[in-house]
Design an enzyme around this catalytic site. Structure first.
Site, PDB file in Angstrom:
ATOM      1  N   GLU A   1       1.000   3.591  -7.783  1.00  0.00           N
ATOM      2  CA  GLU A   1       2.003   3.943  -8.805  1.00  0.00           C
ATOM      3  C   GLU A   1       2.423   2.708  -9.589  1.00  0.00           C
ATOM      4  O   GLU A   1       2.059   1.590  -9.267  1.00  0.00           O
ATOM      5  CB  GLU A   1       3.259   4.524  -8.127  1.00  0.00           C
ATOM      6  CG  GLU A   1       3.312   6.037  -8.070  1.00  0.00           C
ATOM      7  CD  GLU A   1       3.779   6.661  -9.398  1.00  0.00           C
ATOM      8  OE1 GLU A   1       4.001   5.923 -10.375  1.00  0.00           O
ATOM      9  OE2 GLU A   1       3.904   7.890  -9.436  1.00  0.00           O
TER      10      GLU A   1
ATOM     11  N   ARG B   1      15.022   8.394  -2.715  1.00  0.00           N
ATOM     12  CA  ARG B   1      14.478   7.022  -2.764  1.00  0.00           C
ATOM     13  C   ARG B   1      14.182   6.673  -4.210  1.00  0.00           C
ATOM     14  O   ARG B   1      13.956   7.551  -5.047  1.00  0.00           O
ATOM     15  CB  ARG B   1      13.199   6.901  -1.927  1.00  0.00           C
ATOM     16  CG  ARG B   1      12.033   7.708  -2.486  1.00  0.00           C
ATOM     17  CD  ARG B   1      10.705   7.148  -2.013  1.00  0.00           C
ATOM     18  NE  ARG B   1       9.586   8.022  -2.340  1.00  0.00           N
ATOM     19  CZ  ARG B   1       8.918   7.995  -3.497  1.00  0.00           C
ATOM     20  NH1 ARG B   1       9.279   7.170  -4.454  1.00  0.00           N
ATOM     21  NH2 ARG B   1       7.892   8.807  -3.705  1.00  0.00           N
TER      22      ARG B   1
ATOM     23  N   ASN C   1      12.168   5.657  -7.409  1.00  0.00           N
ATOM     24  CA  ASN C   1      10.813   5.966  -7.860  1.00  0.00           C
ATOM     25  C   ASN C   1      10.485   5.063  -9.047  1.00  0.00           C
ATOM     26  O   ASN C   1      10.717   3.867  -8.978  1.00  0.00           O
ATOM     27  CB  ASN C   1      10.717   7.471  -8.172  1.00  0.00           C
ATOM     28  CG  ASN C   1       9.293   7.969  -8.161  1.00  0.00           C
ATOM     29  OD1 ASN C   1       8.507   7.578  -7.304  1.00  0.00           O
ATOM     30  ND2 ASN C   1       8.949   8.840  -9.100  1.00  0.00           N
TER      31      ASN C   1
ATOM     32  N   GLU D   1      11.710  13.692   0.551  1.00  0.00           N
ATOM     33  CA  GLU D   1      10.391  14.320   0.677  1.00  0.00           C
ATOM     34  C   GLU D   1      10.139  14.798   2.100  1.00  0.00           C
ATOM     35  O   GLU D   1      10.172  14.009   3.035  1.00  0.00           O
ATOM     36  CB  GLU D   1       9.299  13.310   0.311  1.00  0.00           C
ATOM     37  CG  GLU D   1       9.259  12.985  -1.158  1.00  0.00           C
ATOM     38  CD  GLU D   1       8.264  11.870  -1.457  1.00  0.00           C
ATOM     39  OE1 GLU D   1       7.129  12.166  -1.825  1.00  0.00           O
ATOM     40  OE2 GLU D   1       8.657  10.695  -1.313  1.00  0.00           O
TER      41      GLU D   1
ATOM     42  N   ASN E   1      10.761   9.993 -13.256  1.00  0.00           N
ATOM     43  CA  ASN E   1       9.453   9.388 -13.473  1.00  0.00           C
ATOM     44  C   ASN E   1       9.371   8.598 -14.768  1.00  0.00           C
ATOM     45  O   ASN E   1      10.240   7.786 -15.036  1.00  0.00           O
ATOM     46  CB  ASN E   1       8.375  10.474 -13.348  1.00  0.00           C
ATOM     47  CG  ASN E   1       7.598  10.294 -12.065  1.00  0.00           C
ATOM     48  OD1 ASN E   1       7.209   9.191 -11.746  1.00  0.00           O
ATOM     49  ND2 ASN E   1       7.380  11.374 -11.338  1.00  0.00           N
TER      50      ASN E   1
ATOM     51  N   ASP F   1       3.882  12.558 -15.011  1.00  0.00           N
ATOM     52  CA  ASP F   1       4.332  11.549 -14.033  1.00  0.00           C
ATOM     53  C   ASP F   1       4.686  10.263 -14.789  1.00  0.00           C
ATOM     54  O   ASP F   1       5.613  10.260 -15.587  1.00  0.00           O
ATOM     55  CB  ASP F   1       3.229  11.397 -12.970  1.00  0.00           C
ATOM     56  CG  ASP F   1       3.697  10.649 -11.734  1.00  0.00           C
ATOM     57  OD1 ASP F   1       4.607   9.829 -11.833  1.00  0.00           O
ATOM     58  OD2 ASP F   1       3.121  10.872 -10.650  1.00  0.00           O
TER      59      ASP F   1
END
Ligand SMILES: O=C(O)[C@H](O)[C@@H](O)[C@H](O)[C@H](O)CO
Ligand SMILES: [Zn+2]
Length: 304
Positions: free
Chosen positions: A19, A101, A103, A121, A154, A208
């Protein structure tokens, strides 16, 4: 239309969740994270060396800091990372009352960090909805909450004139636009710039990570679609689709000497070894797309 070429730059370099690519112009290096393996990677394009620092919590994003080191999203903590000693120092903790959390995160043109969280998650693509938020970390290290009720914070991008901020909360399958006040670091007037067509999970997936080019067109990695899409945020129209040979495409950034190469990360989490072997052998790789006829501007760093 230009004919893009997709190459593997780093085969299977992320074991779980590649990522947050960020091109460090000064060193011609690509920074990226493997969120769930808790690693920050730094690939030097000049030497070909990929080094990494392992941390003790999930790492949502990494951006360089002008005064040295990096800012990372470590679990729920915005932290400073010193590379050589792998030391993380907390600047601020967000979402203290919940199981979210950090991202994706990115700097604006003033050098503030904007970063959001995602819901707790329970498994891949199975997380709490509407419990996350979007924050900014100012140069003076103060933290402001801008949005709540987010599910998976995102992609972030700003127009060339810094008057518009684009933002993605993935499960909405929309790209939002806000008026951006660069002086104050504030957003207002939320609207929808791009809406993913209904019943297109196999072709469009979920938006994303994203970046923007010099013509203010958006380039969006589409989770589960194995693709990067180019959109015109003025009209909401799809301009181009680039197939990436890895289904869980996660994020994009411009890189290379001329900032005309698009770097793409992807994930292999949630896939069995057999599935990877048989249908997704490039899962977790970093790709480079050239021949796009577009380019970006150098990414900003944290000025605090
Ligand atoms: O930026 C993101 O979209 C997130 O980090 C995701 O990739 C999730 O973690 C994924 O849904 C796996 O659970
Ligand atoms: Zn993401």
């Amino acid at each position: 239309m230009s004919s893009p070429k997709v190459e593997v730059v780093l085969k299977n370099s992320c074991g779980l969740l590649g990522e947050g690519p960020h091109w460090d112009d000064a060193t011609q290096s690509l920074l990226y994270v493997d969120i769930k393996l808790m690693d920050v990677h730094r690939w030097n394009s000049l030497t070909g060396e990929d080094s990494k620092v392992h941390l003790k919590d999930s790492v949502g994003f990494v951006v360089p800091r002008r005064a040295g080191g990096y800012v990372i999203g470590l679990g729920r903590r915005l932290s400073l990372l010193e590379w050589d000693t792998a030391t993380a120092t907390t600047i601020a903790e967000v979402d203290q009352d919940r199981g979210t959390r950090l991202n994706d995160g990115k700097c604006d043109a003033r050098g503030r960090v904007w970063a959001g969280t995602m819901g707790y998650e329970r498994g891949v693509d199975n997380y709490e909805m509407g419990t996350a938020s979007l924050y900014s970390l100012d140069i003076d290290r103060s933290v402001t909450k801008h949005l709540s009720g987010i599910s998976t914070s995102n992609g972030l991008a700003w127009s060339g004139d810094n008057r518009v901020m684009y933002y993605i909360d993935s499960p909405d399958r929309k790209i939002y636009a806000f008026d951006y006040d660069l002086e104050k670091g504030e957003i207002s007037k939320q609207r929808v710039a791009v809406e993913y067509p209904a019943d297109t999970m196999d072709t469009y997936g979920e938006p994303d990570g994203m970046t923007i080019d010099l013509d203010d067109k958006l380039w969006v990695a589409c989770w589960r679609a194995g693709a990067v899409y180019k959109f015109d945020p003025e009209t909401g129209k799809t301009l181009q689709k680039i197939d990436i040979p890895a289904k869980q495409t996660t994020s994009v950034c411009w890189g290379g000497k001329n900032l005309d190469e698009l770097y793409v990360t992807c994930a292999r989490c949630g896939m069995t070894d057999e599935y990877v072997r048989e249908t997704q052998p490039l899962a977790g790789s970093v790709f480079k797309v050239t021949g796009l006829g577009a380019k970006g501007r150098p990414a900003y760093m944290y000025e605090g």
